[in-house]
Design a protein around this motif. Structure first.
Motif, PDB file in Angstrom:
ATOM      1  N   GLY A  96      46.551  47.343  40.073  1.00  0.00           N
ATOM      2  CA  GLY A  96      47.973  45.951  39.711  1.00  0.00           C
ATOM      3  C   GLY A  96      47.465  44.353  39.812  1.00  0.00           C
ATOM      4  O   GLY A  96      48.089  43.728  39.924  1.00  0.00           O
ATOM      5  N   LYS A  97      46.412  44.411  40.881  1.00  0.00           N
ATOM      6  CA  LYS A  97      46.584  42.408  40.801  1.00  0.00           C
ATOM      7  C   LYS A  97      45.833  41.669  40.607  1.00  0.00           C
ATOM      8  O   LYS A  97      45.450  40.722  40.517  1.00  0.00           O
ATOM      9  N   ARG A  98      45.222  42.512  39.116  1.00  0.00           N
ATOM     10  CA  ARG A  98      44.033  41.892  38.329  1.00  0.00           C
ATOM     11  C   ARG A  98      44.757  42.407  37.217  1.00  0.00           C
ATOM     12  O   ARG A  98      44.705  43.742  37.003  1.00  0.00           O
ATOM     13  N   LYS A  99      44.090  41.534  35.796  1.00  0.00           N
ATOM     14  CA  LYS A  99      44.407  42.311  35.144  1.00  0.00           C
ATOM     15  C   LYS A  99      43.455  42.924  34.492  1.00  0.00           C
ATOM     16  O   LYS A  99      42.338  43.258  33.110  1.00  0.00           O
ATOM     17  N   ASP A 100      42.184  41.919  34.924  1.00  0.00           N
ATOM     18  CA  ASP A 100      40.541  41.792  33.916  1.00  0.00           C
ATOM     19  C   ASP A 100      39.950  42.210  34.844  1.00  0.00           C
ATOM     20  O   ASP A 100      39.891  42.158  36.717  1.00  0.00           O
ATOM     21  N   HIS A 101      38.348  42.816  35.227  1.00  0.00           N
ATOM     22  CA  HIS A 101      37.441  42.523  36.168  1.00  0.00           C
ATOM     23  C   HIS A 101      36.235  42.118  34.775  1.00  0.00           C
ATOM     24  O   HIS A 101      36.222  41.849  34.283  1.00  0.00           O
TER      25      HIS A 101
ATOM     26  N   GLN B 235      34.664  33.113  48.614  1.00  0.00           N
ATOM     27  CA  GLN B 235      35.523  32.805  47.664  1.00  0.00           C
ATOM     28  C   GLN B 235      37.315  32.471  48.300  1.00  0.00           C
ATOM     29  O   GLN B 235      37.347  31.493  47.306  1.00  0.00           O
ATOM     30  N   GLY B 236      37.500  32.726  49.258  1.00  0.00           N
ATOM     31  CA  GLY B 236      38.269  32.058  49.778  1.00  0.00           C
ATOM     32  C   GLY B 236      39.570  33.047  49.341  1.00  0.00           C
ATOM     33  O   GLY B 236      39.568  33.990  48.323  1.00  0.00           O
ATOM     34  N   SER B 237      40.997  32.305  49.726  1.00  0.00           N
ATOM     35  CA  SER B 237      42.460  32.576  48.900  1.00  0.00           C
ATOM     36  C   SER B 237      42.557  32.665  47.111  1.00  0.00           C
ATOM     37  O   SER B 237      43.158  33.032  47.158  1.00  0.00           O
ATOM     38  N   LYS B 238      41.670  32.389  46.626  1.00  0.00           N
ATOM     39  CA  LYS B 238      41.481  32.654  45.257  1.00  0.00           C
ATOM     40  C   LYS B 238      41.047  33.641  44.296  1.00  0.00           C
ATOM     41  O   LYS B 238      39.934  33.652  43.102  1.00  0.00           O
ATOM     42  N   ILE B 239      40.558  34.520  45.413  1.00  0.00           N
ATOM     43  CA  ILE B 239      40.298  35.733  45.463  1.00  0.00           C
ATOM     44  C   ILE B 239      40.392  36.627  43.924  1.00  0.00           C
ATOM     45  O   ILE B 239      40.290  36.697  43.216  1.00  0.00           O
ATOM     46  N   ASN B 240      41.787  36.662  44.135  1.00  0.00           N
ATOM     47  CA  ASN B 240      42.233  37.042  42.506  1.00  0.00           C
ATOM     48  C   ASN B 240      41.995  36.436  40.961  1.00  0.00           C
ATOM     49  O   ASN B 240      42.779  36.896  39.831  1.00  0.00           O
ATOM     50  N   GLU B 241      41.645  35.061  41.424  1.00  0.00           N
ATOM     51  CA  GLU B 241      41.894  34.190  40.108  1.00  0.00           C
ATOM     52  C   GLU B 241      39.709  34.234  39.705  1.00  0.00           C
ATOM     53  O   GLU B 241      39.555  33.315  38.736  1.00  0.00           O
ATOM     54  N   THR B 242      38.931  34.564  40.067  1.00  0.00           N
ATOM     55  CA  THR B 242      38.025  34.880  40.799  1.00  0.00           C
ATOM     56  C   THR B 242      37.457  35.072  38.756  1.00  0.00           C
ATOM     57  O   THR B 242      37.804  35.779  38.254  1.00  0.00           O
ATOM     58  N   SER B 243      36.340  34.166  38.512  1.00  0.00           N
ATOM     59  CA  SER B 243      35.954  34.123  37.302  1.00  0.00           C
ATOM     60  C   SER B 243      34.563  34.678  36.847  1.00  0.00           C
ATOM     61  O   SER B 243      33.853  34.579  38.098  1.00  0.00           O
ATOM     62  N   TYR B 244      34.144  35.331  35.791  1.00  0.00           N
ATOM     63  CA  TYR B 244      32.722  35.827  35.552  1.00  0.00           C
ATOM     64  C   TYR B 244      32.123  34.357  36.575  1.00  0.00           C
ATOM     65  O   TYR B 244      31.175  34.549  35.868  1.00  0.00           O
ATOM     66  N   SER B 245      32.119  33.494  35.495  1.00  0.00           N
ATOM     67  CA  SER B 245      30.912  32.221  36.124  1.00  0.00           C
ATOM     68  C   SER B 245      30.704  31.878  37.673  1.00  0.00           C
ATOM     69  O   SER B 245      30.287  31.705  38.340  1.00  0.00           O
ATOM     70  N   GLU B 246      31.734  32.638  39.116  1.00  0.00           N
ATOM     71  CA  GLU B 246      32.053  32.070  39.820  1.00  0.00           C
ATOM     72  C   GLU B 246      30.764  33.057  40.482  1.00  0.00           C
ATOM     73  O   GLU B 246      30.818  33.318  41.920  1.00  0.00           O
TER      74      GLU B 246
END
Length: 112
Positions: free
Chosen positions: A77-82, A30-41
């Motif tokens: 607290g690094k993400r608001k969703d799972h 995933q690289g640097s965008k780990i905190n922005e990972t979506s369901y589809s990813e």
């Protein structure tokens, strides 16, 4: 709280290294965008693991490790969703025992 501490607090110590290994594989993918990972990813990543012809049980284990990781990110607290909390794999796991491989022909004849 570190990821190691979180895993040890909620899960078996025996599985710590496996979880960390599978999580690190996903992070490197995933690289640097780990905190922005979506369901589809996450689904895309599972698809990549499928292309490697992993056993369905291994795919489930990888998904479980990812769920642990995202639970950790939410708890600190690094993400608001799972993104994959509701994701379940429906692969059939063959639990049949291959009887032919249990005993050789000679062993069966001897038992008979």
């Amino acid at each position: 709280m570190t990821l190691n501490e979180y895993i040890l607090q909620h899960y078996s110590e025996r599985s710590l290294l496996r979880y960390l290994n599978q999580i690190n594989q996903f992070i490197s993918y995933q690289g640097s965008k780990i905190n922005e990972t979506s369901y589809s990813e996450v689904v895309e990543y599972i698809g990549i693991l499928r292309e490697r012809n992993l056993h369905p049980k291994s795919l489930r284990n990888h998904l479980f490790s990812l769920k642990i990781y995202f639970r950790y990110l939410v708890s600190v607290g690094k993400r608001k969703d799972h993104p994959c909390e509701s994701l379940y794999l429906k692969d059939q796991i063959n639990r049949a025992i291959i009887v032919e491989s249990l005993y050789s022909k000679e062993q069966l004849e001897e038992l008979y």
